[in-house]
Write an enzyme that holds these catalytic residues in place. Structure first.
Site, PDB file in Angstrom:
ATOM      1  N   PRO A  22      -1.285  -6.899   4.843  1.00  0.00           N
ATOM      2  CA  PRO A  22      -0.289  -6.759   5.739  1.00  0.00           C
ATOM      3  C   PRO A  22      -1.125  -5.786   6.283  1.00  0.00           C
ATOM      4  O   PRO A  22      -1.242  -4.224   6.328  1.00  0.00           O
ATOM      5  CB  PRO A  22       0.737  -6.360   5.011  1.00  0.00           C
ATOM      6  CG  PRO A  22       0.014  -6.206   3.796  1.00  0.00           C
ATOM      7  CD  PRO A  22      -1.154  -6.159   3.740  1.00  0.00           C
ATOM      8  N   PHE A  45      -3.513  -6.004  -1.691  1.00  0.00           N
ATOM      9  CA  PHE A  45      -4.661  -5.321  -2.165  1.00  0.00           C
ATOM     10  C   PHE A  45      -4.349  -4.165  -2.339  1.00  0.00           C
ATOM     11  O   PHE A  45      -3.961  -2.851  -2.847  1.00  0.00           O
ATOM     12  CB  PHE A  45      -6.200  -4.966  -2.165  1.00  0.00           C
ATOM     13  CG  PHE A  45      -6.767  -4.563  -3.492  1.00  0.00           C
ATOM     14  CD1 PHE A  45      -8.012  -3.274  -3.495  1.00  0.00           C
ATOM     15  CD2 PHE A  45      -6.992  -4.733  -5.130  1.00  0.00           C
ATOM     16  CE1 PHE A  45      -7.880  -2.464  -4.252  1.00  0.00           C
ATOM     17  CE2 PHE A  45      -7.315  -4.467  -6.104  1.00  0.00           C
ATOM     18  CZ  PHE A  45      -8.347  -3.259  -5.552  1.00  0.00           C
ATOM     19  N   GLU A  46      -4.035  -3.703  -0.462  1.00  0.00           N
ATOM     20  CA  GLU A  46      -3.812  -2.561   0.382  1.00  0.00           C
ATOM     21  C   GLU A  46      -3.118  -2.945   1.125  1.00  0.00           C
ATOM     22  O   GLU A  46      -2.927  -4.453   1.970  1.00  0.00           O
ATOM     23  CB  GLU A  46      -5.017  -1.719   0.597  1.00  0.00           C
ATOM     24  CG  GLU A  46      -5.833  -1.107  -0.306  1.00  0.00           C
ATOM     25  CD  GLU A  46      -7.222  -1.286  -0.352  1.00  0.00           C
ATOM     26  OE1 GLU A  46      -7.740  -0.190  -0.966  1.00  0.00           O
ATOM     27  OE2 GLU A  46      -7.826  -1.434   1.195  1.00  0.00           O
ATOM     28  N   ALA A  47      -2.028  -1.984   1.742  1.00  0.00           N
ATOM     29  CA  ALA A  47      -1.065  -2.113   3.208  1.00  0.00           C
ATOM     30  C   ALA A  47      -1.791  -1.064   4.313  1.00  0.00           C
ATOM     31  O   ALA A  47      -1.785   0.263   3.621  1.00  0.00           O
ATOM     32  CB  ALA A  47       0.187  -2.531   2.569  1.00  0.00           C
ATOM     33  N   PRO A  76      -8.898  -2.206   5.498  1.00  0.00           N
ATOM     34  CA  PRO A  76      -7.582  -2.245   6.129  1.00  0.00           C
ATOM     35  C   PRO A  76      -8.007  -1.440   7.806  1.00  0.00           C
ATOM     36  O   PRO A  76      -7.183  -1.926   8.950  1.00  0.00           O
ATOM     37  CB  PRO A  76      -6.803  -0.892   5.579  1.00  0.00           C
ATOM     38  CG  PRO A  76      -7.043  -1.122   4.134  1.00  0.00           C
ATOM     39  CD  PRO A  76      -8.811  -1.333   4.133  1.00  0.00           C
TER      40      PRO A  76
END
Length: 287
Positions: A22, A45-47, A76
């Site tokens: 995201p 997993f990450e944003a 990201p």
């Protein structure tokens, strides 16, 4: 307050492949606590959270995983660059300056039939020392000492995050796993994370330090692998090679890696990949 975000898949040309992400294009005013809560809620997993600046093609960015803020991350930042390009309306290639807490990096993006391609320049790597405890770290990943590559060293390399690189023999990745949290063990050797690397097949595996979640495609680790390969003569300067990851998670991913320099001096490492825009949404309630 409502908040717009985009859902992209990075390091894949196929929707619902690669590493999902995201991207919040304007997270101005959010606190670190709010960003962490949002990352945990969306369960990627990450944003990545962006804040526009007064300079064209330059944004500030903060990256979170489910536990904490990260000073640097690969997929990201590439996904953010592609999102910025998608919303800019520009048809020609673009270069974006991304201000992270610890460094400023550049991402070059270009439109493609399936979405976008992105190249992240991770800058000059730091080689932080060899690790001699081969038996200990092999057991940490449920491997035997003879599963490690006999001619390549365990070494800590950073392009923003400190990775302990463990080179393994071909076929050893299949049996690897983390049974107990390795955070304290890594801190003892001045590393933050660890990545297993099969030099024969150019494939890596990486988990959260507790071993509960395996990452699909780790751009920051790919940068350290590129630097390691050039230093130890596995590739030549400016040679582009493909790194594979995600096979064991059911989302095989392709990471392009290009270290620049010589075996004696690695000047920089670029990591690239494909990005597919999956969708966009609006959060009506902000924590």
């Amino acid at each position: 307050m409502s908040l717009e975000y985009f859902h992209v898949d990075v390091f894949s040309r196929t929707p619902y492949g690669g590493n999902s992400l995201p991207v919040f294009p304007d997270a101005s005013g959010l606190t670190a606590e709010q960003m962490l809560r949002l990352t945990q809620e969306l369960r990627h997993f990450e944003a990545i959270f962006l804040e526009p600046t007064h300079q064209a093609n330059r944004v500030r960015a903060r990256v979170f995983d489910a536990f904490e803020e990260l000073p640097f991350a690969g997929h990201p930042v590439i996904g953010a660059g592609a999102t910025l390009h998608a919303t800019s309306g520009c048809a020609e290639p673009q270069t974006w300056q991304i201000e992270l807490p610890g460094k400023v990096v550049s991402v070059t993006t270009e439109q493609a039939e399936y979405g976008f391609t992105g190249w992240l320049d991770q800058g000059t790597p730091d080689f932080l020392g060899m690790v001699t405890e081969r038996d200990l770290f092999a057991r940490t990943f449920d491997l035997r000492s003879d599963d490690l590559h006999p001619d390549l060293p365990l070494e800590i390399v950073s392009t923003g995050l400190r990775y302990l690189i463990l080179p393994v023999k071909e076929g050893a990745l299949e049996g690897a796993r983390i049974r107990n949290d390795i955070t304290d063990l890594l801190h003892r050797v001045n590393a933050q994370f660890a990545v297993l690397f099969d030099a024969a097949t150019l494939e890596i595996r990486h988990w959260n330090n507790d071993g509960l979640i395996e990452d699909i495609a780790t751009g920051s680790a790919a940068g350290t692998i590129g630097a390691y390969c050039l230093k130890h003569g596995l590739v030549q300067g400016s040679e582009l090679f493909i790194l594979n990851q995600g096979r064991f998670t059911g989302r095989p991913s392709t990471l392009r890696v290009q270290p620049v320099g010589t075996h004696h001096i690695v000047q920089s490492v670029k990591v690239g990949g494909d990005v597919v825009l999956i969708g966009r949404g609006t959060l009506q309630v902000v924590p």
